[in-house]
Design a protein around this motif. Structure first.
Motif, PDB file in Angstrom:
ATOM      1  N   ASN A   2      -4.156 -65.681   8.463  1.00 56.12           N
ATOM      2  CA  ASN A   2      -2.833 -65.064   8.366  1.00 56.12           C
ATOM      3  C   ASN A   2      -1.743 -65.987   8.900  1.00 56.12           C
ATOM      4  O   ASN A   2      -0.627 -66.027   8.355  1.00 56.12           O
ATOM      5  CB  ASN A   2      -2.803 -63.741   9.126  1.00 56.12           C
ATOM      6  CG  ASN A   2      -3.592 -62.652   8.419  1.00 56.12           C
ATOM      7  OD1 ASN A   2      -4.140 -62.875   7.347  1.00 56.12           O
ATOM      8  ND2 ASN A   2      -3.663 -61.482   9.033  1.00 56.12           N
ATOM      9  N   TYR A  43      -2.587 -59.052   3.907  1.00 55.34           N
ATOM     10  CA  TYR A  43      -1.489 -59.752   4.568  1.00 55.34           C
ATOM     11  C   TYR A  43      -0.441 -60.090   3.513  1.00 55.34           C
ATOM     12  O   TYR A  43      -0.741 -60.732   2.504  1.00 55.34           O
ATOM     13  CB  TYR A  43      -1.957 -61.040   5.254  1.00 55.34           C
ATOM     14  CG  TYR A  43      -0.789 -61.811   5.841  1.00 55.34           C
ATOM     15  CD1 TYR A  43      -0.229 -61.416   7.055  1.00 55.34           C
ATOM     16  CD2 TYR A  43      -0.206 -62.872   5.152  1.00 55.34           C
ATOM     17  CE1 TYR A  43       0.876 -62.082   7.572  1.00 55.34           C
ATOM     18  CE2 TYR A  43       0.893 -63.537   5.663  1.00 55.34           C
ATOM     19  CZ  TYR A  43       1.427 -63.143   6.879  1.00 55.34           C
ATOM     20  OH  TYR A  43       2.534 -63.786   7.377  1.00 55.34           O
ATOM     21  N   PHE A  81       0.750 -56.581   7.694  1.00 54.14           N
ATOM     22  CA  PHE A  81      -0.707 -56.594   7.571  1.00 54.14           C
ATOM     23  C   PHE A  81      -1.135 -55.144   7.512  1.00 54.14           C
ATOM     24  O   PHE A  81      -1.226 -54.457   8.526  1.00 54.14           O
ATOM     25  CB  PHE A  81      -1.320 -57.323   8.766  1.00 54.14           C
ATOM     26  CG  PHE A  81      -2.779 -57.695   8.590  1.00 54.14           C
ATOM     27  CD1 PHE A  81      -3.290 -58.041   7.349  1.00 54.14           C
ATOM     28  CD2 PHE A  81      -3.639 -57.697   9.681  1.00 54.14           C
ATOM     29  CE1 PHE A  81      -4.625 -58.400   7.192  1.00 54.14           C
ATOM     30  CE2 PHE A  81      -4.971 -58.050   9.545  1.00 54.14           C
ATOM     31  CZ  PHE A  81      -5.470 -58.410   8.301  1.00 54.14           C
ATOM     32  N   ALA A 124      -9.829 -62.242  10.070  1.00 58.15           N
ATOM     33  CA  ALA A 124      -8.479 -62.818  10.062  1.00 58.15           C
ATOM     34  C   ALA A 124      -8.200 -63.561  11.356  1.00 58.15           C
ATOM     35  O   ALA A 124      -7.641 -64.664  11.354  1.00 58.15           O
ATOM     36  CB  ALA A 124      -7.444 -61.716   9.846  1.00 58.15           C
TER      37      ALA A 124
END
Length: 371
Positions: A140, A107, A90, A134
């Motif tokens: 993610n 990501y 990330f 996120a």
């Protein structure tokens, strides 16, 4: 120390603390020049309603990069393509074109064989950033499990002090201009640097980000295969601040176009949203599927699990019978991402899982892949 210099520096300190960095900079420059600033603008003198989620102030277009500009490749050197990745990352980056510059976080999922993967572009709401968005959406985690890339563009405070995407301004609503130009160019640069399937690129957002996602889908239908709009507004719902405030309150909410953009769209909206009127959800559908889509809608009740919110799901089909849009009315919910985690802001853990449902909708369809 000269009294006038002291006064200007004191003003600069106060302005900095209040968040008016442009005026603070002007005061400091004036102090160094030994004279008063040409324009010393207090935040109290600025329209305080340039906002979608929270109170914010409008930044004049003259303070930003020109909006009338075509998409061009990023000026910064592009990272070398990475066809195979054994572990997820990330990482931060930035993109610039003649319309301006924005930072982002990307990501990258584990991809040992370097196979082309989908890309989901996620546009945060006001006051949020990539990490917050996120965490709240758990996107993610879903990307790690399902194997897709996630791009989180970050709005800058210089473009909007509350970090709202400028969806309500006419010069940020068209292909090749303003923020849509920057975001589409950023998307393409990430696609060029990673093994991403060009037929499976999607865009989603919350609130101001949802409104900008709708604009991007309409402005770049060849780039984005589908869109997700959570608690947002339709492309064309406003062209200036007064019309934006009107649309957010539900006054004059109407379809943005009769034919529709044709970009498949899934919408989530709480029916007790006091920030963006729930009526905007129907306008987002109309702008995508056409004003007559409602006549062909199929409606079903979606029961929530124990302690969770119930929803009503509307499915829209085209004349051929294909599903082209979905609308989820989340009962009792306010202005927050449904099913989100408490790790991020503007989330509602009692709602249905908007992240999972958007991904299901996205991955059921792809574009023609002509970019």
């Amino acid at each position: 120390m000269h009294p006038e210099f002291q006064q200007l520096m004191h003003q600069a300190t106060q302005l900095t603390r209040s968040g008016d960095l442009a005026a603070a900079t002007a005061a400091i420059q004036a102090a160094l020049r030994g004279g008063p600033p040409a324009v010393l603008r207090r935040q109290d003198d600025v329209d305080a309603s340039d906002v979608i989620d929270v109170q914010a102030w409008e930044v004049p277009d003259s303070a930003r990069a020109p909006d009338k500009a075509p998409d061009i490749p990023g000026d910064a050197a592009r990272p070398a393509p990475r066809p195979a990745v054994s572990a997820d990352t990330f990482t931060a980056g930035s993109f610039r074109n003649s319309s301006g510059q924005r930072a982002y976080k990307l990501y990258v999922p584990p991809n040992p064989d370097g196979a082309p993967r989908p890309l989901v572009v996620m546009l945060h709401g006001c006051t949020q950033d990539a990490d917050d968005f996120a965490a709240g959406t758990a996107m993610n985690e879903a990307a790690r499990e399902q194997g897709f890339y996630v791009l989180y563009p970050v709005q800058s405070r210089s473009a909007n002090p509350q970090k709202c995407w400028n969806w309500f301004k006419h010069n940020h609503q068209q292909q090749g201009r303003g923020e849509p130009s920057i975001l589409a160019g950023m998307t393409r640069e990430v696609m060029a640097a990673h093994p991403i399937d060009p037929a499976r690129v999607y865009v989603a957002g919350l609130s101001a980000g949802g409104a900008m996602a709708a604009i991007l889908a309409g402005a770049y239908p060849e780039l984005y295969a589908a869109a997700g709009v959570h608690s947002g507004l339709a492309a064309g719902a406003a062209s200036d601040l007064p019309s934006a405030l009107s649309a957010m309150k539900g006054a004059g909410v109407a379809p943005a176009g009769q034919a529709g953009s044709g970009v498949p769209t899934i919408v989530f909206h709480g029916d007790r949203d006091a920030t963006v009127h729930p009526g905007n959800a129907e306008s987002v559908i109309a702008a995508s599927a056409g004003a007559g889509a409602g006549a062909r809608a199929e409606t079903q009740r979606v029961a929530g699990a124990t302690g969770k919110r119930h929803s009503t799901r509307h499915v829209y089909r085209n004349a051929a019978g294909d599903i082209v849009a979905e609308r989820w009315d989340v009962h009792g919910a306010g202005h927050a991402w449904a099913g989100g985690t408490p790790n991020g802001s503007y989330t509602d853990g009692a709602g249905p899982d908007a992240t999972a449902q958007m991904l299901r909708f996205f991955f059921e369809r792809g574009s023609a892949g002509k970019h």
